[in-house]
Design an enzyme around this catalytic site. Structure first.
Site, PDB file in Angstrom:
ATOM      1  CB  SER A 263       7.369 103.363 -18.954  1.00  0.00           C
ATOM      2  OG  SER A 263       8.543 102.764 -19.476  1.00  0.00           O
ATOM      3  CE  LYS A 264       4.047 102.253 -26.890  1.00  0.00           C
ATOM      4  NZ  LYS A 264       5.142 101.383 -27.276  1.00  0.00           N
ATOM      5  NE  ARG A 265      12.143 103.837 -24.171  1.00  0.00           N
ATOM      6  CZ  ARG A 265      12.555 104.576 -25.191  1.00  0.00           C
ATOM      7  NH1 ARG A 265      11.920 105.674 -25.488  1.00  0.00           N
ATOM      8  NH2 ARG A 265      13.585 104.218 -25.906  1.00  0.00           N
ATOM      9  CG  ASP A 268       7.280  98.257 -26.564  1.00  0.00           C
ATOM     10  OD1 ASP A 268       6.272  97.536 -26.483  1.00  0.00           O
ATOM     11  OD2 ASP A 268       7.246  99.447 -26.913  1.00  0.00           O
ATOM     12  CB  SER A 288       1.118  99.154 -27.367  1.00  0.00           C
ATOM     13  OG  SER A 288       1.874 100.287 -27.699  1.00  0.00           O
TER      14      SER A 288
END
Length: 509
Positions: A263-265, A268, A288
């Site tokens: 996922s995007k998280r 990061d 992002s």
RNA sequence: GGUCCGUUCGUCUAGCCAGGUUAGGACGCCAGGUUUUCAUCCUGGUAACACGGGUUCGAAUCCCGUACGGACUACCA
């Protein structure tokens, strides 16, 4: 199979930036189409108006342009089966929903979201799950449980309703998946899915079946998350009297550590991009990162991605898109999910970087130099790149590997000075600069010969001299062959750097 | 909870369908070599068939079970 009839599609929802898992799905579709001489279609599935995100559609199209993945038909491209955006096909779906009601395969349901919610909560409190299915449908408010006149009345009054699929009560559905083989499910465990929403839009289930049929899609290649709804789709084709396409459900892309869908998280947290291009959230302004902006070559990105879940069967790892369209096959796609490895992604970029010509890299590096305030001759830059490109992963790394070709050291690495600037270094370097002054021609080979001869004659230590010399020229103990460096920057600059270094470092007592 | 899918080195994977391999490659990591330095490079090494049964002369490979993981379980896709 008649290859001329191979048609596949990638059907994203414009709800945000495209995740690399989505890019991989599209890539496999594209490769499958190209390999088999078929067509690749882009369809935008925007039936959920509440989730529409401005810019997402443009982002999707731009991402594929960057990757070099081309569509034959679809949004932004046109074609004989348009429109390719589901919101523009709104009228089409209604007639099929009606046909399903007509044939007894679907029904009107008047339960409000609130009622449904309460029902679910009620069941939950008893540790049971509510499922709108054959066992429950007669307890709900729909055209099956209500008398005919009541349904007519409700419809006439304009009471909001949805259209649900009437799932057969106890039927074994056999399906085939190109990757997983036979999958069998009994309809007992399935529910009456909503096909048509109260806002007049179809749900994914109805829209994808109708569109895939109308657009003559031969193979549906999509993510594994769709596997649970495959029985519904197969039953829908059957209810509509259509021949179903072939299906292939791709394994998921997993987080690098632990488990679960990428996922995007994760990006990061672990410091790598999850999206092909940088994305700025239009609502929050949150940024992002993207592979493009991080300095990846599209070829490397695609190459890295294609090997996450597929392999050619031999030991080759480097492929151009063109080559992939020849060797790809759906049979060699893996069943299990692949964890994404950011380190290997870098390795791929390095491989592509070292294979690029000095000319091309120079073109890409010139703007970076400019950012550092350097205007350099392109031929000079090309030569520099030839000396350092093996050491870089990204174009921007080239700066760290080569800045000393462009600017003289301002300071000298403290550790290096301590280690290599010895008591005799000052006098030796003074001597060396005199020798260099008279060295002609000032070429790498000639300088090397001259200097080595001098070291031998004087019986100086090679390491001691060379490291001190490097310190004066580079400012640190790094970089390519030192004689290449001095030859490139030239005699005048070499002597200047030596003089300045001698002044700054002085004679160590 | 239920349904479905999955499980080979830390990671990506070959091998599985058509049982017999010292279980192969790549990334990473470690060591050695090359080098005036750093990096590259070269050589070598580390390291895996989730577990338990069964079938078989023989199982990573076929069958069953268990465990673990994941997806799905919305008027989202």
């Amino acid at each position: 199979m008649d290859n001329n009839n191979i048609r596949v599609r990638f059907a994203p929802s414009p709800t945000g930036p495209l995740h690399i898992g989505g890019v991989r799905t599209a890539l496999y579709n594209y490769l499958f189409a190209k390999k088999n001489g078929g067509k690749f279609i882009l369809r935008i599935e925007d039936t959920d108006q509440t989730r529409f995100v401005p810019g997402a559609e443009e982002y999707i199209i731009e991402s594929f342009e960057w990757c070099g993945i081309e569509f034959d038909e679809g949004v932004g491209k046109g074609g004989p089966f348009g429109p390719y955006k589901q919101s523009e096909r709104k009228e089409i779906y209604r007639q099929y929903a009606d046909a399903l009601i007509e044939s007894g395969n679907a029904y009107y349901a008047f339960d409000t979201p609130g009622e449904l919610n309460n029902k679910r909560k009620e069941y939950e409190s008893q540790k049971k799950n509510f499922s709108y299915n054959a066992a429950e449908r007669m307890n709900m408010r729909n055209s099956l449980s209500l008398p005919g006149y009541e349904t007519k009345k409700l419809l006439k009054e304009g009471v909001p309703y949805v259209i649900r699929f009437k799932m057969p009560e106890d039927e074994t559905v056999e399906m085939n998946d190109l990757i997983r083989g036979k999958v069998v499910v009994n309809t007992k465990v399935l529910d009456d899915k909503v096909l048509y929403k109260s806002d007049g839009m179809p749900t994914y289930h109805l829209a994808n079946v109708v569109d895939d049929h109308l657009m003559e899609i031969s193979h549906v290649i999509r993510g594994e998350e769709w596997l649970p709804s495959l029985p519904l789709h197969v039953l829908l084709y059957k209810a509509l009297g259509w021949e179903a396409p072939e299906f292939a459900h791709l394994p998921l892309l997993l987080k690098p550590e632990g488990n679960g869908k990428l996922s995007k998280r994760d990006g990061d947290r672990l410091g790598f991009p999850v999206f092909p291009l940088q994305w700025k959230d239009p609502k929050t302004g949150e940024l992002s990162r993207g592979y493009r902006e991080d300095g990846y070559f599209p070829e490397a990105f695609v190459n890295m991605l294609v090997l996450l879940g597929w392999n050619p069967g031999d030991e080759r790892e480097l492929f151009t898109l063109e080559e992939l369209t020849k060797v790809f096959s759906i049979e060699r796609v893996n069943k299990s999910g692949a964890k994404f490895d950011p380190e290997k992604a870098k390795w791929f970029n390095h491989q592509y970087l070292i294979r690029k010509s000095d000319e091309e890299l120079a073109g890409l590096f010139m703007p970076v130099l400019k950012e550092h305030g350097i205007e350099a001759d392109k031929d000079f830059v090309k030569t520099v790149i030839g000396l350092v490109k093996e050491r870089a992963t990204f174009v921007k790394d080239l700066w760290d590997q080569s800045y000393f070709f462009f600017i003289a050291p301002e300071e000298y690495d403290k550790k290096a000075v301590k280690k290599r600037w010895k008591a005799q270094s000052y006098d030796q370097m003074k001597e060396l600069s005199e020798i260099l002054k008279n060295t002609e021609p000032f070429t790498s080979a000639n300088i090397e010969e001259t200097v080595k001869k001098w070291i031998e004659e004087k019986e100086y230590g090679m390491g001691g001299v060379m490291n001190a010399f490097r310190l004066l020229i580079v400012g640190a103990l790094k970089g390519p062959h030192l004689f290449d460096i001095v030859a490139l920057i030239g005699k005048a600059e070499t002597l200047k750097r030596m003089e300045k270094g001698l002044q700054t470092l002085g004679k160590k007592e």
